[in-house]
Design a protein around this motif. Structure first.
Motif, PDB file in Angstrom:
ATOM      1  N   PHE A  24      11.369   7.118  -1.259  1.00 28.64           N
ATOM      2  CA  PHE A  24      10.316   7.717  -0.115  1.00 28.64           C
ATOM      3  C   PHE A  24       9.205   6.837  -0.862  1.00 28.64           C
ATOM      4  CE2 PHE A  24      13.425  10.993  -1.724  1.00 28.64           C
ATOM      5  CZ  PHE A  24      13.633  11.473  -0.417  1.00 28.64           C
ATOM      6  N   ARG A  25       8.790   6.237   0.253  1.00 28.30           N
ATOM      7  CA  ARG A  25       7.885   5.198   0.639  1.00 28.30           C
ATOM      8  C   ARG A  25       6.355   5.786   1.337  1.00 28.30           C
ATOM      9  NH1 ARG A  25      11.234   0.575  -0.147  1.00 28.30           N
ATOM     10  NH2 ARG A  25      11.796   0.507  -2.186  1.00 28.30           N
ATOM     11  N   LEU A  26       5.712   5.997   1.086  1.00 31.64           N
ATOM     12  CA  LEU A  26       4.871   6.714   2.221  1.00 31.64           C
ATOM     13  C   LEU A  26       3.261   5.795   1.403  1.00 31.64           C
ATOM     14  CD1 LEU A  26       4.808  10.210  -0.080  1.00 31.64           C
ATOM     15  CD2 LEU A  26       5.861   9.336   2.454  1.00 31.64           C
ATOM     16  N   GLY A  27       2.853   5.055   2.927  1.00 27.34           N
ATOM     17  CA  GLY A  27       1.881   4.361   2.966  1.00 27.34           C
ATOM     18  C   GLY A  27       2.171   3.565   4.265  1.00 27.34           C
ATOM     19  N   ARG A  28       0.801   2.830   3.830  1.00 29.31           N
ATOM     20  CA  ARG A  28       1.101   1.381   5.402  1.00 29.31           C
ATOM     21  C   ARG A  28       0.955  -0.144   5.137  1.00 29.31           C
ATOM     22  NH1 ARG A  28      -0.239   3.362  10.649  1.00 29.31           N
ATOM     23  NH2 ARG A  28      -1.256   6.332  10.537  1.00 29.31           N
ATOM     24  N   ASP A  34       0.847  -1.083  -0.031  1.00 32.75           N
ATOM     25  CA  ASP A  34       0.297   0.222   0.141  1.00 32.75           C
ATOM     26  C   ASP A  34       0.378   1.237   0.045  1.00 32.75           C
ATOM     27  OD1 ASP A  34      -2.422   1.672   0.013  1.00 32.75           O
ATOM     28  OD2 ASP A  34      -2.294   1.880   2.015  1.00 32.75           O
ATOM     29  N   HIS A  35       1.649   0.919  -0.226  1.00 32.17           N
ATOM     30  CA  HIS A  35       3.017   2.532   0.036  1.00 32.17           C
ATOM     31  C   HIS A  35       3.277   3.121  -2.215  1.00 32.17           C
ATOM     32  CE1 HIS A  35       4.169   0.593   3.223  1.00 32.17           C
ATOM     33  NE2 HIS A  35       4.619   2.077   3.860  1.00 32.17           N
ATOM     34  N   ASP A  36       2.761   3.942  -2.078  1.00 32.18           N
ATOM     35  CA  ASP A  36       3.509   4.762  -3.263  1.00 32.18           C
ATOM     36  C   ASP A  36       5.045   4.889  -2.956  1.00 32.18           C
ATOM     37  OD1 ASP A  36       1.679   5.811  -4.972  1.00 32.18           O
ATOM     38  OD2 ASP A  36       0.924   6.778  -3.873  1.00 32.18           O
ATOM     39  N   THR A  37       5.983   5.039  -3.908  1.00 35.36           N
ATOM     40  CA  THR A  37       7.373   4.902  -4.046  1.00 35.36           C
ATOM     41  C   THR A  37       7.720   5.753  -5.032  1.00 35.36           C
ATOM     42  OG1 THR A  37       7.700   2.388  -3.234  1.00 35.36           O
ATOM     43  CG2 THR A  37       9.733   4.008  -3.545  1.00 35.36           C
ATOM     44  N   TYR A  38       8.365   6.897  -4.547  1.00 38.07           N
ATOM     45  CA  TYR A  38       8.942   7.466  -4.777  1.00 38.07           C
ATOM     46  C   TYR A  38      10.884   7.958  -5.027  1.00 38.07           C
ATOM     47  CZ  TYR A  38       4.508   9.684  -4.842  1.00 38.07           C
ATOM     48  OH  TYR A  38       2.925  10.291  -4.114  1.00 38.07           O
ATOM     49  N   ALA A  39      11.329   7.709  -6.091  1.00 44.89           N
ATOM     50  CA  ALA A  39      12.895   7.918  -5.755  1.00 44.89           C
ATOM     51  C   ALA A  39      13.951   8.922  -6.399  1.00 44.89           C
ATOM     52  CB  ALA A  39      13.294   5.915  -6.272  1.00 44.89           C
ATOM     53  N   TYR A  40      14.585   8.935  -6.715  1.00 46.05           N
ATOM     54  CA  TYR A  40      15.616  10.158  -7.340  1.00 46.05           C
ATOM     55  C   TYR A  40      17.152   8.881  -7.412  1.00 46.05           C
ATOM     56  CZ  TYR A  40      18.784  13.550  -8.027  1.00 46.05           C
ATOM     57  OH  TYR A  40      19.587  15.030  -7.768  1.00 46.05           O
ATOM     58  N   VAL A  41      16.938   9.418  -8.432  1.00 43.42           N
ATOM     59  CA  VAL A  41      18.493   8.239  -8.866  1.00 43.42           C
ATOM     60  C   VAL A  41      19.700   9.260  -8.453  1.00 43.42           C
ATOM     61  CG1 VAL A  41      19.185   7.285 -10.881  1.00 43.42           C
ATOM     62  CG2 VAL A  41      17.027   7.137 -10.384  1.00 43.42           C
TER      63      VAL A  41
END
Length: 162
Positions: A147-151, A92-99
């Motif tokens: 960065f992961r946002l969720g539960r 249930d996590h949206d994941t955002y990454a910076y390379v």
């Protein structure tokens, strides 16, 4: 005068890169809002303090946790040159990454036939529940900040592509 020149230069750079400028008054208001909400002291997590939990790992990549709360996970993902992870998703996590370095190849979709490649200075978004695997087709180690946002569990390993 120097501060105004720096602000003007920063706005011009952001506009050249396609970002919308925030008026100085709005930026000051946003900054005051953030400062007013501060509720603790800042922290530094040094490299040797990052956590390598077994539950966060997928074969082919190394995840090191810097910060974690009930609904946020932030850490470093390291992928060796030529490596490809096993299939997994982030629940249930949206994941955002910076390379930061190397390349980040994401394979997803039916049979794993869709893919994208992110380069240094690129950002990536993986929607929650997206079954994927990630690799590094470059000749240098790939580092990205995730960065992961969720539960719930932040990493769920799975068999094969969707």
């Amino acid at each position: 005068l120097h501060r105004d020149a720096v602000e003007l230069g920063a706005r011009a750079l952001l506009q050249r890169r396609g970002h919308r400028a925030v008026p100085p008054a709005a930026a000051a208001e946003q900054q005051q809002h953030v400062v007013g909400e501060a509720c603790g002291a800042p922290r530094v997590v040094q490299a040797q303090q990052r956590v390598r939990q077994a539950a966060l790992q997928t074969a082919g990549v190394l995840r090191e946790q810097a910060f974690s709360t009930d609904d946020v996970w932030i850490g470093i993902v390291t992928t060796e040159p030529g490596a490809m992870s096993a299939w997994h998703h982030h629940g249930d996590h949206d994941t955002y990454a910076y390379v930061v370095s190397g390349l980040k190849r994401i394979e997803y979709g039916p049979g794993g036939t869709a893919s994208l490649v992110a380069r240094p200075d690129d950002f990536v978004h993986l929607p929650k529940g997206l079954m994927h695997r990630e690799g590094n087709p470059s000749e240098e180690v790939s580092y990205s900040i995730a960065f992961r946002l969720g539960r719930g569990p932040a990493t769920i390993n799975a068999e094969g592509p969707p």
